[in-house]
Design an enzyme around this catalytic site. Structure first.
Site, PDB file in Angstrom:
ATOM      1  N   ARG A  21     -60.035 -40.626  -0.060  1.00  0.00           N
ATOM      2  CA  ARG A  21     -60.047 -41.662   0.973  1.00  0.00           C
ATOM      3  C   ARG A  21     -58.689 -41.779   1.661  1.00  0.00           C
ATOM      4  O   ARG A  21     -58.499 -41.357   2.794  1.00  0.00           O
ATOM      5  CB  ARG A  21     -60.448 -43.016   0.356  1.00  0.00           C
ATOM      6  CG  ARG A  21     -60.878 -44.067   1.394  1.00  0.00           C
ATOM      7  CD  ARG A  21     -59.735 -44.773   2.091  1.00  0.00           C
ATOM      8  NE  ARG A  21     -58.856 -45.504   1.209  1.00  0.00           N
ATOM      9  CZ  ARG A  21     -57.772 -46.157   1.599  1.00  0.00           C
ATOM     10  NH1 ARG A  21     -57.421 -46.153   2.887  1.00  0.00           N
ATOM     11  NH2 ARG A  21     -56.990 -46.785   0.738  1.00  0.00           N
ATOM     12  N   ASP A  22     -57.719 -42.314   0.974  1.00  0.00           N
ATOM     13  CA  ASP A  22     -56.398 -42.526   1.563  1.00  0.00           C
ATOM     14  C   ASP A  22     -55.736 -41.205   1.935  1.00  0.00           C
ATOM     15  O   ASP A  22     -54.979 -41.128   2.901  1.00  0.00           O
ATOM     16  CB  ASP A  22     -55.526 -43.303   0.574  1.00  0.00           C
ATOM     17  CG  ASP A  22     -54.278 -43.885   1.221  1.00  0.00           C
ATOM     18  OD1 ASP A  22     -54.264 -44.024   2.455  1.00  0.00           O
ATOM     19  OD2 ASP A  22     -53.325 -44.199   0.486  1.00  0.00           O
ATOM     20  N   HIS A 213     -48.703 -48.517  -6.122  1.00  0.00           N
ATOM     21  CA  HIS A 213     -49.122 -47.462  -5.188  1.00  0.00           C
ATOM     22  C   HIS A 213     -47.877 -47.036  -4.405  1.00  0.00           C
ATOM     23  O   HIS A 213     -47.403 -47.780  -3.550  1.00  0.00           O
ATOM     24  CB  HIS A 213     -50.193 -48.051  -4.262  1.00  0.00           C
ATOM     25  CG  HIS A 213     -50.741 -47.103  -3.247  1.00  0.00           C
ATOM     26  ND1 HIS A 213     -52.092 -46.776  -3.187  1.00  0.00           N
ATOM     27  CD2 HIS A 213     -50.161 -46.435  -2.230  1.00  0.00           C
ATOM     28  CE1 HIS A 213     -52.297 -45.949  -2.167  1.00  0.00           C
ATOM     29  NE2 HIS A 213     -51.135 -45.726  -1.578  1.00  0.00           N
ATOM     30  N   HIS A 215     -45.388 -44.336  -2.087  1.00  0.00           N
ATOM     31  CA  HIS A 215     -45.266 -43.233  -1.128  1.00  0.00           C
ATOM     32  C   HIS A 215     -43.885 -42.607  -1.309  1.00  0.00           C
ATOM     33  O   HIS A 215     -42.954 -43.264  -1.761  1.00  0.00           O
ATOM     34  CB  HIS A 215     -45.439 -43.739   0.305  1.00  0.00           C
ATOM     35  CG  HIS A 215     -46.867 -43.969   0.687  1.00  0.00           C
ATOM     36  ND1 HIS A 215     -47.454 -43.386   1.787  1.00  0.00           N
ATOM     37  CD2 HIS A 215     -47.840 -44.717   0.103  1.00  0.00           C
ATOM     38  CE1 HIS A 215     -48.722 -43.770   1.873  1.00  0.00           C
ATOM     39  NE2 HIS A 215     -48.981 -44.581   0.861  1.00  0.00           N
ATOM     40  N   CYS A 246     -49.854 -43.128   6.616  1.00  0.00           N
ATOM     41  CA  CYS A 246     -50.356 -44.333   7.267  1.00  0.00           C
ATOM     42  C   CYS A 246     -50.037 -44.264   8.752  1.00  0.00           C
ATOM     43  O   CYS A 246     -48.862 -44.192   9.127  1.00  0.00           O
ATOM     44  CB  CYS A 246     -49.727 -45.588   6.663  1.00  0.00           C
ATOM     45  SG  CYS A 246     -50.308 -47.105   7.428  1.00  0.00           S
ATOM     46  N   ASN A 255     -48.785 -39.998   0.134  1.00  0.00           N
ATOM     47  CA  ASN A 255     -48.770 -40.635  -1.180  1.00  0.00           C
ATOM     48  C   ASN A 255     -48.105 -39.707  -2.189  1.00  0.00           C
ATOM     49  O   ASN A 255     -48.053 -38.495  -1.998  1.00  0.00           O
ATOM     50  CB  ASN A 255     -50.212 -40.891  -1.643  1.00  0.00           C
ATOM     51  CG  ASN A 255     -50.957 -41.850  -0.771  1.00  0.00           C
ATOM     52  OD1 ASN A 255     -50.681 -43.037  -0.763  1.00  0.00           O
ATOM     53  ND2 ASN A 255     -51.929 -41.341  -0.027  1.00  0.00           N
TER      54      ASN A 255
END
Length: 316
Positions: A21-22, A213, A215, A246, A255
């Site tokens: 997804r991300d 989470h 990055h 993003c 990520n």
């Protein structure tokens, strides 16, 4: 600081794989649904217990996720694995439930400007929207995981108040989120900044209510995870091959790579339950599908070593 020693906390780590997804949502090239489905099915066989599958968002804003229903209904779901999906609003939640989703992720940012850029609403409006989603989710018996973006820094406002992050965390938990993922969305965090944020956040709930989470924009992702481990955090989001970024955070890199996180954790005595060798092969596979090298340093190094070994054997 509210730190915990390694000896006093569990060495069991949960990895939430967000690559499908991300990781894929911002790819410029359209990824065939079959590739997404195969990626999730492959990831389901390496020991992961949570794989973020897709996002029920408007195709107008995120064209890559236009096949959300097809992906979620076509993957081979295993009973010991959760397959959460992102649902930014009631329409998305209803579509996700209709497709059979049992867990949904909602999000807001610890920044007024980022909320407006990302969701076209203020922080308060974002929280009101989350509450509406939560109310329907409870009615439909769907679990909700909360995401807070920009927990240490915003691309538009700069440093973010740790107390604001703690306040939002409490509100989301009070609404019914079973867990909050604290996102360093643009990767500006350092262990010092993460520590200050966690000092405040852990005043409102214990460490087992939170995930981190990270990055890797400034190469701090693994260091920030190590810092979080000292605070008792035992759940981390990461993305296969370091995929993702993003669009609302200029300059943000992907990520942190799941392979790099698992390599570090295993080498530090933690148990993820994940087969690193198989994970690296999957990272290499999806990178080839995307036509570029893997973004995982551990994956790249170990794949190179394996290929050299094969070449040496072929000479014998």
């Amino acid at each position: 600081m509210i730190q915990r020693s390694f000896a006093s906390a569990s060495n069991k780590i949960k990895i939430v794989e967000v690559g499908p997804r991300d990781g894929l949502q911002n790819e410029k090239q359209v990824i065939p649904s079959e590739v997404k489905i195969e990626l999730i099915n492959k990831l389901s066989n390496v020991g992961l217990t949570a794989i973020e599958a897709t996002s029920f968002v408007s195709p107008k804003w995120v064209p890559q996720m236009a096949d959300a229903r097809q992906v979620l209904t076509s993957i081979t779901q295993k009973p010991n694995i959760s397959y959460p999906v992102l649902a930014p609003n009631l329409k998305g939640l209803e579509a996700a439930i209709d497709a059979g989703a049992k867990e949904v992720a909602i999000f807001c940012a610890a920044s007024e400007t980022f909320n407006k850029k990302n969701t076209n609403c203020t922080l308060e409006e974002s929280m009101e929207r989350v509450k509406a989603i939560m109310d329907l989710a409870r009615e439909k018996n769907v679990q909700i995981r909360g995401y807070i973006s920009c927990v240490v820094g915003c691309p538009y406002e700069g440093p973010v108040s740790p107390k604001l992050v703690a306040d939002i965390s409490k509100r989301l938990l009070d609404m019914g989120c079973y867990e909050i993922s604290l996102g360093d969305t643009i990767g500006v965090g350092t262990p010092g900044a993460i520590a200050k944020m966690l000092d405040e956040v852990l005043k409102v709930a214990p460490a087992d209510k939170f995930a981190v989470h990270t990055h890797d924009t400034y190469g701090q992702a693994l260091a920030n995870i190590l810092c979080s481990l000292d605070y008792g955090i035992r759940t981390f989001d990461s993305s296969i091959a370091g995929l993702g970024g993003c669009p609302y955070a200029p300059g943000a890199k992907g990520n942190v790579a799941t392979e790099d996180v698992v390599y570090m954790l295993h080498g530090s005595g933690y148990d993820t339950g994940i087969d690193l060798k198989e994970l690296i092969h999957i990272g290499d596979w999806i990178s080839q599908k995307l036509g570029r090298p893997t973004g995982s340093r551990a994956g790249s190094a170990l794949m190179l070593a394996a290929r050299r070994q094969q070449q040496e054997k072929a000479k014998l």
